[in-house]
Structures are given as structure tokens and as C-alpha cells.
Design an enzyme around this catalytic site. Structure first.
Site, PDB file in Angstrom:
ATOM      1  CG  ASN A 185      -7.596  -5.735   4.131  1.00 13.27           C
ATOM      2  OD1 ASN A 185      -7.230  -6.309   3.603  1.00 13.27           O
ATOM      3  ND2 ASN A 185      -7.261  -4.479   3.803  1.00 13.27           N
ATOM      4  CG  ASP A 193     -11.136   2.762   2.160  1.00 12.55           C
ATOM      5  OD1 ASP A 193     -10.606   2.968   1.112  1.00 12.55           O
ATOM      6  OD2 ASP A 193     -12.173   2.214   2.463  1.00 12.55           O
ATOM      7  CE  LYS A 226       2.863  -3.175  23.840  1.00  8.96           C
ATOM      8  NZ  LYS A 226       3.421  -4.298  24.521  1.00  8.96           N
ATOM      9  CG  PHE A 286     -11.201  -6.963  -7.668  1.00 10.26           C
ATOM     10  CD1 PHE A 286     -10.384  -6.828  -8.598  1.00 10.26           C
ATOM     11  CD2 PHE A 286     -11.807  -8.185  -7.455  1.00 10.26           C
ATOM     12  CE1 PHE A 286      -9.809  -7.964  -9.195  1.00 10.26           C
ATOM     13  CE2 PHE A 286     -11.441  -9.415  -7.967  1.00 10.26           C
ATOM     14  CZ  PHE A 286     -10.319  -9.268  -9.031  1.00 10.26           C
ATOM     15  CE  LYS A 305     -16.399   1.046  -3.443  1.00 15.28           C
ATOM     16  NZ  LYS A 305     -16.365  -0.309  -2.830  1.00 15.28           N
ATOM     17  CE  LYS A 333     -12.904   4.143  -6.058  1.00 10.04           C
ATOM     18  NZ  LYS A 333     -12.105   3.272  -5.110  1.00 10.04           N
TER      19      LYS A 333
HETATM   20  O1  PMT Z   1      -6.841 -11.300  -1.268  1.00 12.07           O
HETATM   21  P1  PMT Z   1      -7.995 -12.381  -1.307  1.00 12.07           P
HETATM   22  O2  PMT Z   1      -8.075 -12.833   0.357  1.00 12.07           O
HETATM   23  O3  PMT Z   1      -8.010 -13.387  -2.349  1.00 12.07           O
HETATM   24  O4  PMT Z   1      -9.427 -11.703  -1.231  1.00 12.07           O
HETATM   25  C1  PMT Z   1      -9.955 -11.046  -2.635  1.00 12.07           C
HETATM   26  C2  PMT Z   1     -10.632  -9.604  -2.352  1.00 12.07           C
HETATM   27  C3  PMT Z   1     -11.861  -9.964  -1.564  1.00 12.07           C
HETATM   28  C4  PMT Z   1      -9.573  -8.935  -1.514  1.00 12.07           C
HETATM   29  C5  PMT Z   1     -10.630  -8.988  -3.761  1.00 12.07           C
HETATM   30  O5  PMT Z   1     -11.554 -10.033  -4.549  1.00 12.07           O
HETATM   31  C6  PMT Z   1     -11.152  -7.634  -3.661  1.00 12.07           C
HETATM   32  O6  PMT Z   1     -12.598  -7.424  -3.546  1.00 12.07           O
HETATM   33  N1  PMT Z   1     -10.468  -6.584  -3.725  1.00 12.07           N
HETATM   34  C7  PMT Z   1     -10.770  -5.460  -3.638  1.00 12.07           C
HETATM   35  C8  PMT Z   1     -10.920  -4.925  -2.314  1.00 12.07           C
HETATM   36  C9  PMT Z   1     -11.278  -3.603  -1.836  1.00 12.07           C
HETATM   37  O7  PMT Z   1     -10.457  -2.616  -1.475  1.00 12.07           O
HETATM   38  O8  PMT Z   1     -12.387  -3.102  -2.414  1.00 12.07           O
HETATM   39  P2  PMT Z   1     -13.119  -1.767  -2.282  1.00 12.07           P
HETATM   40  O9  PMT Z   1     -14.248  -1.711  -2.678  1.00 12.07           O
HETATM   41  O10 PMT Z   1     -12.849  -1.194  -0.854  1.00 12.07           O
HETATM   42  O11 PMT Z   1     -12.232  -0.621  -3.256  1.00 12.07           O
HETATM   43  C10 PMT Z   1     -12.733  -0.741  -4.818  1.00 12.07           C
HETATM   44  C11 PMT Z   1     -11.368  -0.536  -5.424  1.00 12.07           C
HETATM   45  O12 PMT Z   1     -10.539   0.655  -5.075  1.00 12.07           O
HETATM   46  C12 PMT Z   1     -10.472  -1.649  -5.517  1.00 12.07           C
HETATM   47  O13 PMT Z   1     -10.151  -2.292  -6.577  1.00 12.07           O
HETATM   48  C13 PMT Z   1      -9.207  -1.265  -4.505  1.00 12.07           C
HETATM   49  O14 PMT Z   1      -8.031  -1.815  -4.973  1.00 12.07           O
HETATM   50  C14 PMT Z   1      -9.291   0.250  -4.985  1.00 12.07           C
HETATM   51  N2  PMT Z   1      -8.839   1.115  -3.831  1.00 12.07           N
HETATM   52  C15 PMT Z   1      -9.554   1.309  -2.454  1.00 12.07           C
HETATM   53  C16 PMT Z   1      -9.309   2.048  -1.746  1.00 12.07           C
HETATM   54  C17 PMT Z   1      -7.974   2.763  -1.944  1.00 12.07           C
HETATM   55  N3  PMT Z   1      -7.527   3.700  -0.922  1.00 12.07           N
HETATM   56  N4  PMT Z   1      -7.427   2.887  -2.982  1.00 12.07           N
HETATM   57  C18 PMT Z   1      -7.775   1.872  -3.968  1.00 12.07           C
HETATM   58  O15 PMT Z   1      -7.179   2.068  -4.819  1.00 12.07           O
END
Ligand code: PMT
Length: 415
Positions: free
Chosen positions: A214, A284, A294, A330, A344, A348
Site C-alpha cells: 500500500n 489485510d 515468476k 490508527f 475499530k 479492538k
Molecule cells: O505512512 P504514511 O505515508 O505517513 O501514512 C500514514 C498512514 C495513513 C498510514 C497512517 O496515518 C494510518 O492511518 N495508519 C493506519 C493504516 C491502517 O492500516 O489503517 P486500518 O484502518 O486498515 O487499520 C486500523 C488499525 O489496525 C491500524 O492501527 C492498523 O495498524 C491495525 N491493523 C490493521 C490490519 C491488520 N491486519 N492488523 C493491524 O494491526
């Protein structure tokens, strides 16, 4: 002016330059400081003037350069005021073995040494010299003397040196010097905390040359790690692949590639931590069957199917075992930002969630800035307008402090 969050704005900084080959690099430091809004006053030793000229530094700093012990500043902005009276911090860069030895042993025979001893503000030595000199017992003993007397110092970096050898002795980078200067000005209000931060993207392989990933650059997580360390916390940073330099040299950094690797690193290291902040963008899904060769185009087929399977949700797993640790996630959303973020937060078991709209241009992925809403367990929301990621990180850590404070009040009431 540099948009970075900085404690250097409006500060008066004395830069002492001594006679080392790295003296020319100090010009870049002076420029960076003025860009951050500091007023810079340069003091040079006689030996420094063999390498660089006062005119260069007068031009860049916009202030007269002091180099003679009995020099008058007639007609200048500072007039008769003694430089050390107006200073907030003094930095000697490069600091040679000679200046370290002189000040450590109380020799004040020129403007710079006199000022370094007379000033009551923090004085930072940024050494740069030949490796053998750096490692010599005399230099190390003198440095120890300086530290014992309350002076600050940095470790030199390693690499090719001007004398044709390679080893320890290079001037730290300008970013590292600026960070140390910021650090000196920052209150250490997180000193008893151990914070685990995740940052950057994860990468899931399709075959040996292709992957699912991503747009996360790691900037947000790196900013959180840096500011937390600046505020005195011990920091461990678990990061996906990024193109960023380490935020600081004094934190543990673990590099991972896939979501599973990030999960394993987090689960191995979270236990001694008091706070966990998950800024990483974790994929995810991963390929169910990663191809070991490949994947080739097959005939005229215009499409290909990949079967994906779910990755572990690291944050959800942490939510189940967090005990009294503070857990912060986040939420990267493109629509119904607050609803999804609150969902979330609850699901969580988070203490705070930082919601950002990653569909908005100029913030979120890859940008130097972000705009976020910090939501706590009670549903209360704090909107933070567009600011640098360093500044956002600082505000997030202020919110973490509030959670810590509330807990302390509850604990105190209990006893
Ligand atoms: O890295 P940058 O370019 O500075 O950009 C910053 C950012 C946009 C990446 C950051 O601000 C941000 O939003 N990070 C969280 C990205 C994310 O995966 O969001 P989510 O809404 O999909 O996940 C929610 C939370 O669960 C996040 O804290 C994530 O780390 C966590 N997660 C998600 C999926 C997974 N399989 N395991 C996790 O722990």
C-alpha cells in the site's frame, strides 16, 4: 520557514566553529537553523578560519561573526551585549580534540572557550576527528570530564574520513545534530514509558518479483517514534519497508516485510511496553498460494485470478492481551471516517484511535502533513487540523499523557 514542528523557532543559538575539515558542513547547519526560525550567532576560533571564512557565516546567519577575544561589535544588532547572555543553547560544531581538551581542562584563551565556560545555557559538543584521535584515552577522558560537568555531546558517525582512512570520527548528519538540539530543549515528560510504535506498509508476495502493498511511506509512524523518544520514552520501532532514514539512532528498530513478520515482532516485543501505537498500514490479505517462480503470461488470456486469504489482525490480537497497557490504533478511512474509526476502537479494545481520511489530498499516505481526529473510549473527539506529522505526533502523545493522567487519578482515588 521550514514547516517542521520545532522547538528551535525564536531561539538564540550560538554556533562555535573550530578548526576541523568538517567546518564547511556547519554552513548547512546554520542555514537549517535559520530556516527553522532560530537566530544564529557564529563564533569561530583562529584555526576554524583556516578552513572557512567569517564572511560565509555572516552572510548565512545575517549576524556578525565573533572571532577575536577583544572584538567590539560596534554598529551591530547585538551591540555591547555579551553573546552568552542572549543565548538559549550553544553548539560547538565541529568540536576538535583540541577544543574538547581545552574546555575540559578549564583553558579559556579565546572568545569561544571563554564563552563556553561562562555561559549558563546548555552547551553541545559535536565531535569530528580522525578515528585514532577519537579513540585516544585523552579525548575520551576529556569528554567524560565534560559530561560530568553537565556539557552535552554527540557520538561521531562512521565512514570515510578526510584523512583517507575509514572509521568512527565523521561529523553526525545535520538532521542528527538538529534532532539533538531539539531534544535538549524538550521536556522529558514520557521518561518512564516504554513505547512500541509500528510504521510503514507491509508487503505480501505474489511471486518472487511482485507483491501486494500500500502507499504508506512510514512518515507518520516514524514521527511518533521520534517525538516519543525526544520526550524521553524508550522506543522500539517495528517498521515495514520504507525509504526513510532511521528517525533517531537511540531507539531499537526492527525491520519486517510481511504482516506475519510484523505480527511476530510485535508479539515478541510488546510485553515490557506500557504504550503501543500502531501507525503501520498492515495488508489485510495475502496470496493464498505464493508462487515460487515468476508468473508467466499464458497465451492470450487477458486476466488472472489471485486467491487471497486473511492476514492476522495484529491490533485486535493486542486488544485481547493488552492488560493495563495503553493501546492506540490508527484508522485509515475514505468514507464515514468517524463511524468506522469508533467501530475499530470498540472492536479492538483501544484506548484511543487516530482517524485520518486517506482519500483527502495533501494528508495521509506519503505526505509530510496530516489532519486527524483523536477519539477516546468515551467517544470524545479532538480534531487536529492540517499540521506536520511531527506536530501531529506531539499532539497524539499529549492525548496519551491525558490517558495516563486519568489512570493515575483513578489509582490514587482507589488507595
Ligand atoms: O505512512 P504514511 O505515508 O505517513 O501514512 C500514514 C498512514 C495513513 C498510514 C497512517 O496515518 C494510518 O492511518 N495508519 C493506519 C493504516 C491502517 O492500516 O489503517 P486500518 O484502518 O486498515 O487499520 C486500523 C488499525 O489496525 C491500524 O492501527 C492498523 O495498524 C491495525 N491493523 C490493521 C490490519 C491488520 N491486519 N492488523 C493491524 O494491526
Amino acid at each position: 520557514m521550514d514547516k517542521k514542528f520545532t522547538m528551535l523557532k525564536n531561539k538564540a543559538i550560538i554556533i562555535g566553529i573550530t578548526g576541523g575539515i568538517a567546518a564547511f558542513k556547519t554552513a548547512e547547519l546554520v542555514r537549517a537553523l535559520t530556516k527553522r526560525g532560530a537566530s544564529v550567532h557564529v563564533v569561530m576560533t583562529k584555526n576554524a578560519m583556516e578552513f572557512v571564512t567569517p564572511l560565509t557565516f555572516q552572510t548565512i546567519s545575517g549576524n556578525p561573526v565573533a572571532h577575536e577575544m577583544f572584538q567590539l561589535f560596534s554598529g551591530s544588532k547585538i551591540g555591547h551585549i555579551v553573546l552568552s547572555d542572549i543565548a538559549d543553547q550553544m553548539v560547538i560544531v565541529p568540536a576538535t580534540a583540541n577544543i574538547i581538551g581545552k574546555i575540559a581542562n578549564g583553558i579559556a584563551d579565546d572568545f569561544l572557550t571563554t564563552m563556553a565556560m561562562a555561559t549558563t545555557v546548555p552547551v553541545l559538543f559535536v565531535p569530528s576527528m580522525n578515528t585514532k584521535m577519537w579513540e585516544s584515552k585523552m579525548v575520551q577522558a576529556n569528554l567524560q570530564k565534560l559530561k560530568d560537568a553537565g556539557y552535552e555531546s554527540m557520538e561521531p558517525g562512521s565512514g570515510d574520513l578526510a584523512c583517507g582512512t575509514s572509521g568512527r570520527g565523521r561529523l553526525p548528519t545535520i538532521e542528527e545534530i538538529l534532532e539533538k538540539m531539539e531534544d535538549i530543549f524538550t521536556d522529558k515528560d514520557l521518561v518512564n514509558e516504554r513505547i512500541l510504535v509500528t510504521a510503514g506498509p507491509t508487503m505480501e508476495f505474489i511471486d518472487p518479483v511482485r507483491c501486494i502493498t500500500n502507499r504508506s511511506s512510514g512518515k507518520m509512524g516514524y514521527a511518533v517514534a521520534k517525538i516519543a523518544r525526544r520526550r524521553g520514552a524508550e522506543v522500539i520501532l517495528i517498521t515495514g519497508k520504507t525509504y526513510l532514514p532511521p528517525p533517531r539512532t537511540d531507539m531499537e528498530i526492527i525491520e519486517v516485510t510481511t504482516a506475519w513478520e510484523m505480527r511476530d515482532a510485535v508479539m515478541e516485543h510488546y510485553k515490557p511496553c506500557t504504550i503501543i501505537i500502531k501507525a503501520a498500514a498492515v495488508a489485510d490479505f495475502r496470496c493464498k498460494n505464493e508462487n515460487c517462480q515468476k508468473i508467466k503470461k499464458k497465451g492470450d488470456s487477458s486476466s488472472i485470478s489471485l486467491e487471497l486469504e486473511k492476514n492476522p489482525d495484529i491490533l485486535a490480537e493486542l486488544g485481547k492481551v493488552k492488560e493495563n497497557r495503553i493501546l492506540i490504533g490508527f484508522a485509515a478511512e475514505t468514507e464515514n471516517v468517524f463511524d468506522h474509526a469508533i467501530e475499530k476502537l470498540k472492536k479492538k479494545h483501544l484506548d484511543l484511535i487516530i482517524a485520518n481520511n486517506v482519500a483527502q489530498s495533501g494528508i495521509g499516505f506519503g505526505s509530510d502533513n496530516n489532519e486527524v481526529t483523536i477519539i477516546d473510549k468515551s467517544g470524545s473527539m479532538k480534531h487536529v487540523p492540517i499540521l506536520s506529522k511531527d506536530e501531529i505526533a506531539n499532539i497524539i502523545l499529549d492525548s496519551v499523557k491525558k490517558v495516563l493522567k486519568k489512570r493515575k487519578v483513578v489509582e490514587d482515588d482507589w488507595y
